[in-house]
Design a protein around this motif. Structure first.
Motif, PDB file in Angstrom:
ATOM      1  N   THR A 127       1.007  -1.147   0.187  1.00  0.00           N
ATOM      2  CA  THR A 127       0.167  -0.050   0.009  1.00  0.00           C
ATOM      3  C   THR A 127       0.840   1.402   0.105  1.00  0.00           C
ATOM      4  N   ASP A 157      -3.100   5.285  -2.025  1.00  0.00           N
ATOM      5  CA  ASP A 157      -3.922   5.841  -0.918  1.00  0.00           C
ATOM      6  C   ASP A 157      -3.561   7.397  -1.287  1.00  0.00           C
ATOM      7  N   GLY A 189      -7.545   3.152  -4.904  1.00  0.00           N
ATOM      8  CA  GLY A 189      -8.077   3.573  -3.603  1.00  0.00           C
ATOM      9  C   GLY A 189      -8.788   4.879  -3.514  1.00  0.00           C
ATOM     10  N   ALA A 191     -11.937   6.833  -2.446  1.00  0.00           N
ATOM     11  CA  ALA A 191     -12.868   6.748  -1.179  1.00  0.00           C
ATOM     12  C   ALA A 191     -13.423   7.954  -1.012  1.00  0.00           C
ATOM     13  N   THR A 194     -16.089   7.579   1.997  1.00  0.00           N
ATOM     14  CA  THR A 194     -15.845   7.449   3.379  1.00  0.00           C
ATOM     15  C   THR A 194     -14.755   8.824   3.929  1.00  0.00           C
ATOM     16  N   ASP A 195     -14.229   9.294   2.753  1.00  0.00           N
ATOM     17  CA  ASP A 195     -13.381  10.584   3.137  1.00  0.00           C
ATOM     18  C   ASP A 195     -14.442  11.744   3.594  1.00  0.00           C
ATOM     19  N   THR A 227     -12.185   2.147  -3.330  1.00  0.00           N
ATOM     20  CA  THR A 227     -12.215   1.446  -1.983  1.00  0.00           C
ATOM     21  C   THR A 227     -13.216   2.029  -0.990  1.00  0.00           C
ATOM     22  N   ASP A 229     -13.859   2.494   2.467  1.00  0.00           N
ATOM     23  CA  ASP A 229     -12.939   2.178   3.460  1.00  0.00           C
ATOM     24  C   ASP A 229     -13.899   2.117   5.128  1.00  0.00           C
ATOM     25  N   THR A 231     -12.631   1.181   7.940  1.00  0.00           N
ATOM     26  CA  THR A 231     -12.030   1.865   8.985  1.00  0.00           C
ATOM     27  C   THR A 231     -12.434   3.087   9.504  1.00  0.00           C
ATOM     28  N   ARG A 275     -12.324  -2.320   2.528  1.00  0.00           N
ATOM     29  CA  ARG A 275     -11.155  -2.335   3.784  1.00  0.00           C
ATOM     30  C   ARG A 275     -11.938  -2.329   4.860  1.00  0.00           C
TER      31      ARG A 275
END
Length: 630
Positions: A127, A157, A189, A191, A194-195, A227, A229, A231, A275
């Motif tokens: 990554t 990322d 990547g 995202a 989620t960002d 992605t 994400d 997390t 992820r």
């Protein structure tokens, strides 16, 4: 009894084997409560059940009565047992390491050397952080020189710079094509959703994302642009089901946006990977990754493309579970998390360095050391424990299958709530999604504060003698870490130590012989240490010998005194001891025991009672205040 379908013997409440276990369990429960077994409820095993933050019940014993229908083989819908029927079991999951913003040199040549060295020593996926403070997009070709992307998948990322980084990666692939272009696996990547949840801004708009996904879909190999994400939700404090539900909702939003811009449903599904966080609750992590595949398979089925529902999963060990105190314990936490993710079927796993929550270099160890431990954690599981050689080894476990079903059901219900809110964007913009997660996070923090949930080395078994970490900008500052509130108390103690040359101190006043007071002096010492307060014991005292014992302990008039002993000893001696402490000028006097242990007809009461049920953070904060700790 016998299952009419399989003919197997089923343990049920009326089965003699189950009944024998229930009787034995009831005897233990009754002994612990000091009551007669006949006074327990009709189903004493109900007292042993645990409930997760999602509301799933964990039974103390699973039997054939809990058996579920066997899931299809890996590679078959709904992909619970794995999305790839042909995964190489001699390799297992991919060992991923993050580069670019990990504290090492960002010089392209030096970074390339580090990546090649890691790939030589067990890493099988990379990554790469791209952007300000990390790798420049223009340096991607130099950083990836000699990296065979048909053998070692690369994930980017890059946040707002995703399109530029993707163009640089594509140019590198065109200029130095791999030997097997069809075997290239890469993640761009992107995202933005989620960002948006994590930062309030999107790195790339929907139109640019569709262009990126179209370009990726048109290239040989398996290149995924998006992605999801999860997390981001976990780091905010989400439960497992909440993380899955929010991730699925974001994935559905991406599919809607891509298909609205011309991609087919199958092509849109083929551009998404997930992820997710893995924690040290190994069974929960196993069930989480299995449930995640079922959920996304259901989405693909509803959309009419079930064959496209096996999205890759990238597991990252939880940042929220990492502690800054006694950080060496993080090695054990990440080992359990990697185990759960690998057994649960994650395609690639990233183990965060054990010191990731600390300022860089705070322990005096090198970044290379921490990265090597993180890498070797997975290699031990793969190469020595051989965990990757069996697909879905937990499949068929009554417990794991039940937990998988419960987690999938609850997450689907949560996903439907998000859809009822108007979808992921609407639920995020209104703040409803964040509020739901914050509610669960507050419940978890309360359990940790009351030490219902243990964080080893922090709220249980703390080490007051550990070296104070070096100062510096803390990493993971944006993560809602489980240990943060207790660590803030320890920080106060450290500052006091630096200013005064000694830690804040309380005196433990022991009643009766060691065999009587040891349990509660140990409990009180452990509790106080979790707040950075050192405990000094007087040894066995009486009201008459208390003054001499306090002087011997160096605390003639202690600011905080904790009286320890048995309930019977409290009844006989505690009132006189508390009165003697008051006469000696003690500031705050506490009893290490329940309030009911204090004699009803006694005089002046203690200032408080220390038990397993108190809010330890609140109590310790008050004690630090009483001890004059700023």
């Amino acid at each position: 009894m016998t299952d009419s379908t399989t003919g197997a013997t089923v343990s049920a409440p009326d089965d003699p084997g189950y009944s024998a276990w229930r009787t034995a369990a009831a005897a233990v429960l009754a002994k612990g409560r000091r009551i007669d077994p006949a006074d327990l409820p009709a189903g004493p095993e109900e007292l042993l059940k645990a409930t997760t933050y999602d509301g799933a019940e964990i039974a103390p014993l699973y039997t054939v009565a809990d058996e579920r229908a066997e899931q299809p083989l890996p590679g078959s819908f709904p992909y619970v047992r794995g999305g790839d029927a042909t995964r190489d079991v001699t390799v297992g999951w991919l060992v991923d390491t993050r580069f670019g913003d990990d504290g090492g040199s960002a010089d392209p040549a030096a970074l390339n050397d580090r990546i090649l060295d890691a790939l030589t020593n067990g890493v099988s996926a990379v990554t790469l952080a791209v952007g300000p403070g990390a790798v420049a997009a223009g340096d991607l070709a130099a950083v990836l020189r000699g990296v065979h992307l048909d053998l070692a998948p690369v994930a980017i990322d890059a946040g707002a710079g995703t399109a530029e980084a993707a163009s640089a990666l594509f140019a590198h692939l065109d200029e130095t094509p791999p030997e097997r272009p069809g075997s290239v696996r890469a993640s761009l990547g992107a995202a933005p959703l989620t960002d948006l949840f994590a930062t309030g801004t999107e790195g790339i708009d929907a139109d640019a994302l569709a262009v990126l996904a179209t370009d990726a879909a048109g290239r040989p190999g398996a290149i995924r642009a998006i992605t999801v994400d999860g997390t981001a939700f976990h780091d905010r404090g989400a439960s497992d089901a909440q993380e899955l539900a929010a991730a699925v909702a974001a994935g559905v939003e991406y599919v809607r946006e891509l298909t609205a811009r011309g991609l087919t449903t199958a092509a849109a599904l083929g551009q998404i990977e997930f992820r997710l966080s893995a924690t040290d609750d190994q069974f929960a992590s196993i069930a989480k990754f299995r449930a995640a595949r079922r959920l996304w398979a259901r989405v693909a089925q509803v959309l009419g493309s079930p064959e496209a529902g096996a999205a890759p999963q990238h597991a990252v060990t939880s940042a929220a579970m990492l502690s800054r105190r006694d950080p060496w314990v993080n090695m054990l936490r990440t080992t359990l998390a990697a185990f759960g993710a690998g057994v649960g079927g994650a395609d690639r796993v990233t183990v965060l360095p054990f010191d990731a929550a600390l300022p860089a270099g705070a322990l005096g160890t090198s970044e290379t050391f921490a990265a090597r431990i993180a890498r070797n954690t997975q290699l031990l599981l793969l190469e020595e424990s051989h965990l990757g050689q069996v697909l879905d080894p937990a499949g068929g476990s009554w417990y794991v299958e039940s937990l998988t079903d419960d987690l999938a059901r609850i997450a689907w219900e949560d996903f439907q709530r998000i859809e009822a809110d108007g979808g992921f964007r609407a639920s995020t913009a209104s703040g409803v999604l964040g509020e739901r997660i914050d509610t669960v996070a507050a419940r978890r923090e309360a359990d940790i504060a009351r030490r219902v949930t243990a964080v080893t080395g922090v709220n249980e078994f703390p080490n007051l003698d550990e070296a104070v970490p070096a100062a510096g900008a803390p990493r993971l500052a944006e993560v809602r870490r489980y240990s943060a509130r207790f660590e803030a108390l320890r920080d106060r103690s450290d500052a006091h130590l630096a200013a005064q040359g000694a830690r804040p101190r309380a005196v433990l006043v022991a009643l009766g012989p060691l065999s009587e007071h040891n349990v509660r002096t140990s409990f009180a010492s452990n509790l106080l240490a979790s707040g950075g307060i050192a405990a000094e014991s007087t040894g066995t005292v009486t009201a008459d010998t208390l003054t001499d014992a306090l002087e011997a302990a160096g605390e003639r008039s202690p600011a905080v005194a904790v009286v320890c002993g048995t309930d019977a000893r409290f009844a006989d001696e505690a009132p006189a001891t508390v009165a003697a402490l008051r006469a000696a000028g003690a500031g705050k006097v506490l009893l290490a025991g329940p309030e009911k242990a204090w004699p009803a007809d006694a005089g002046e009461r203690p200032d408080g009672f220390l038990t397993m049920k108190i809010d330890a953070v609140e109590t310790l904060t008050g004690l630090l205040d009483a001890l004059g700790v700023k």
